[in-house]
Design an enzyme around this catalytic site. Structure first.
Site, PDB file in Angstrom:
ATOM      1  N   ASP A   1       0.720  -1.345   0.046  1.00  0.00           N
ATOM      2  CA  ASP A   1       0.038   0.044  -0.056  1.00  0.00           C
ATOM      3  C   ASP A   1       0.803   1.391   0.051  1.00  0.00           C
ATOM      4  O   ASP A   1       2.042   1.186   0.259  1.00  0.00           O
ATOM      5  CB  ASP A   1      -1.067   0.153   1.261  1.00  0.00           C
ATOM      6  CG  ASP A   1      -2.106   0.758   1.021  1.00  0.00           C
ATOM      7  OD1 ASP A   1      -2.250   2.153   0.778  1.00  0.00           O
ATOM      8  OD2 ASP A   1      -3.359   0.156   0.851  1.00  0.00           O
TER       9      ASP A   1
ATOM     10  N   THR B   1     -12.183   2.053  -6.576  1.00  0.00           N
ATOM     11  CA  THR B   1     -12.588   2.756  -7.924  1.00  0.00           C
ATOM     12  C   THR B   1     -14.017   3.375  -7.558  1.00  0.00           C
ATOM     13  O   THR B   1     -14.958   3.200  -7.809  1.00  0.00           O
ATOM     14  CB  THR B   1     -12.902   1.953  -8.961  1.00  0.00           C
ATOM     15  OG1 THR B   1     -13.867   0.725  -8.372  1.00  0.00           O
ATOM     16  CG2 THR B   1     -11.922   1.048  -9.583  1.00  0.00           C
TER      17      THR B   1
ATOM     18  N   THR C   1     -13.508  -3.311  -9.253  1.00  0.00           N
ATOM     19  CA  THR C   1     -14.871  -3.305  -9.947  1.00  0.00           C
ATOM     20  C   THR C   1     -14.630  -2.026 -10.916  1.00  0.00           C
ATOM     21  O   THR C   1     -14.532  -0.930 -10.528  1.00  0.00           O
ATOM     22  CB  THR C   1     -16.168  -3.057  -9.192  1.00  0.00           C
ATOM     23  OG1 THR C   1     -16.155  -3.999  -8.309  1.00  0.00           O
ATOM     24  CG2 THR C   1     -17.368  -2.772 -10.195  1.00  0.00           C
TER      25      THR C   1
ATOM     26  N   CYS D   1     -20.330   0.348  -2.767  1.00  0.00           N
ATOM     27  CA  CYS D   1     -20.592  -0.466  -3.887  1.00  0.00           C
ATOM     28  C   CYS D   1     -21.850  -0.201  -4.744  1.00  0.00           C
ATOM     29  O   CYS D   1     -21.670   0.357  -5.916  1.00  0.00           O
ATOM     30  CB  CYS D   1     -20.420  -1.929  -3.663  1.00  0.00           C
ATOM     31  SG  CYS D   1     -18.743  -2.472  -3.213  1.00  0.00           S
TER      32      CYS D   1
END
Length: 447
Positions: free
Chosen positions: A32, A93, A129, A271
């Site tokens: 990270d 995303t 995604t 999401c």
């Protein structure tokens, strides 16, 4: 020789995937770019609440007494590239600011940072995604940037984690979908997932576009199902029906099923909302926008539920104004068993009431710290009892088991008025009414 795995991005998805890969027996490095996150994980601590994940981390993180040592963390791209045979990219995303479209900047940055250091054959596996068509573009960019050139391949392996069940969903997935372009890539991913496949998890091999579409299609279907039952709740309110009984009757049809048929204040989280919006935006770019226009209505119904709960609360405190009224909100996370407050319907409702002059006090078993950061001007309490003390109305907005187990009598002794609005249709109306509460839920008769 056993495969070595890296996981790029150690947020909710990445930390879970890294720990699960170590549990499956692989040597794993998590990477990270946020130092605080890496330090937390190196101590075997999780930066978010996810049941079972901290135990799994402590079981495997190098340097922790009694751990297997199969999992370690770094900020060094060269180290990760040199170590790994398979690189899982698990970065966020989010929705673009002021647009429906997906922000690919984190994925693109991660892919490019990794690619520059890939000097040996490797498989890069996207789990984020993304809009359909992204894999095609990223594969070309990897081949262009990686010193190993054509020996670096891309695959797409969407994640289907449910917050609150992420560890189980990773170790025992209900399906594994891989978008690949070669037998080699398929063979490597079959090796990675050999244990769950042996236990019976279906392994579905597709091309890139299909793999990218599976996650957004699944989330769009679930969002549609939630908004469908919420639309039925609106009809039930107009017609005097009971949406809970309606959902029960529908759920017995095995073509429909019981899941995701609980009417309430709708879906949120990191999401569903952003995925259906990004899907609509991408369909428009592809010239297939008419195929997904129904998702606009799905989104609209969902957002309308929040406003409807605010109106129900206004009615409950006297119909005119929230000024000088005390409103207790039980729930801050977008769903139970999570501390995720991203696009939380509960906090959205709390914030709207606060902006309209209400004195709002929130309590959530796990989401308080995140809620305070996002909505610092709301009031917060350390217990449900403290939150409802003196309240003119109590709103139940996240269906934690702790709230189902509350004693209506004990709570009734400290509130200003025994008025409960159940925004999740999850509490027992008879139990609360028997204790002298006025109980109201969305899509159900008042009594």
């Amino acid at each position: 020789m056993a495969l070595k795995i890296t996981v790029i991005g150690t947020g909710y998805l990445g930390a879970t995937h890294a720990a699960a890969m170590a549990e499956l027996g692989f040597e794993v490095i998590g990477l990270d770019v946020v130092p605080e996150k890496i330090e937390t994980l190196r101590r075997g601590e999780v930066p978010m609440y996810e049941p079972g994940l901290d135990e799994l981390l402590r079981k495997h993180v190098a340097g922790i007494e009694g751990a297997t040592g199969r999992l370690r963390f770094t900020m060094d791209w060269a180290e990760a590239a040199d170590f790994g045979d398979v690189h899982f990219v698990c970065v966020n995303t989010p929705q673009k600011h002021g647009e429906y479209a997906c922000d690919m900047s984190y994925v693109d940055a991660a892919m490019e940072s990794l690619a520059k250091h890939l000097t040996k054959p490797a498989l890069v596996v996207g789990k984020s995604t993304v809009p359909v068509g992204s894999a095609e573009r990223i594969a070309a960019r990897l081949a262009e940037l990686a010193p190993a050139g054509g020996e670096v391949e891309l695959a797409w392996n969407p994640e289907f984690l449910r917050e609150g069940f992420a560890v189980n969903d990773t170790l025992h997935p209900d399906r594994i979908v891989v978008g690949v372009r070669s037998e080699r890539a398929e063979k490597i991913l079959r090796e990675v997932y050999a244990t769950p496949v042996a236990e019976g998890s279906p392994f579905i091999v597709t091309d890139f576009p299909t793999a990218e579409l599976v996650k957004t299609s699944a989330n769009s279907f679930l969002a549609t199902k939630i908004s469908f039952i919420n639309a039925m709740a609106e009809v039930c309110e107009a017609a005097g029906g009971d949406v809970v009984k309606l959902a029960e009757a529908l759920g017995h049809d095995d073509r429909i099923g019981k899941k995701f048929l609980r009417a309430g204040i709708g879906f949120g989280g990191g999401c569903l909302p952003k995925d259906i919006r990004a899907f609509m935006a991408r369909a428009g770019e592809l010239g297939a926008d008419q195929a997904l226009t129904f998702l606009r209505e799905v989104d609209s119904i969902n957002m309308r539920r929040r406003g409807h709960m605010v109106e129900l609360a206004r009615e409950a405190v006297g119909g005119g104004s929230f000024l000088g009224k005390r409103v207790a909100v039980l729930g801050a996370a977008f769903k139970p068993d999570s501390d995720d407050v991203r696009d939380s319907p509960a906090l959205n409702v709390a914030g709207q009431i606060h902006l309209q002059g209400g004195q709002v006090t929130v309590y959530d078993p796990k989401g308080m710290a995140n809620a305070r950061r996002l909505f610092p001007t709301l009031g917060y309490a350390d217990t449900a009892e403290d939150a409802v003390r003196g309240a003119d109305v109590v709103l139940h907005l996240t269906e934690w088991q702790e709230f189902r187990d509350l004693d209506p009598e004990a709570l009734g002794a400290v509130v200003g008025r025994r008025v409960l609005l159940d925004g999740r249709n999850a509490l027992d109306p008879e139990r609360w009414r028997a204790a002298g509460w006025t109980y109201r839920a969305m899509g159900r008769p008042a009594a």
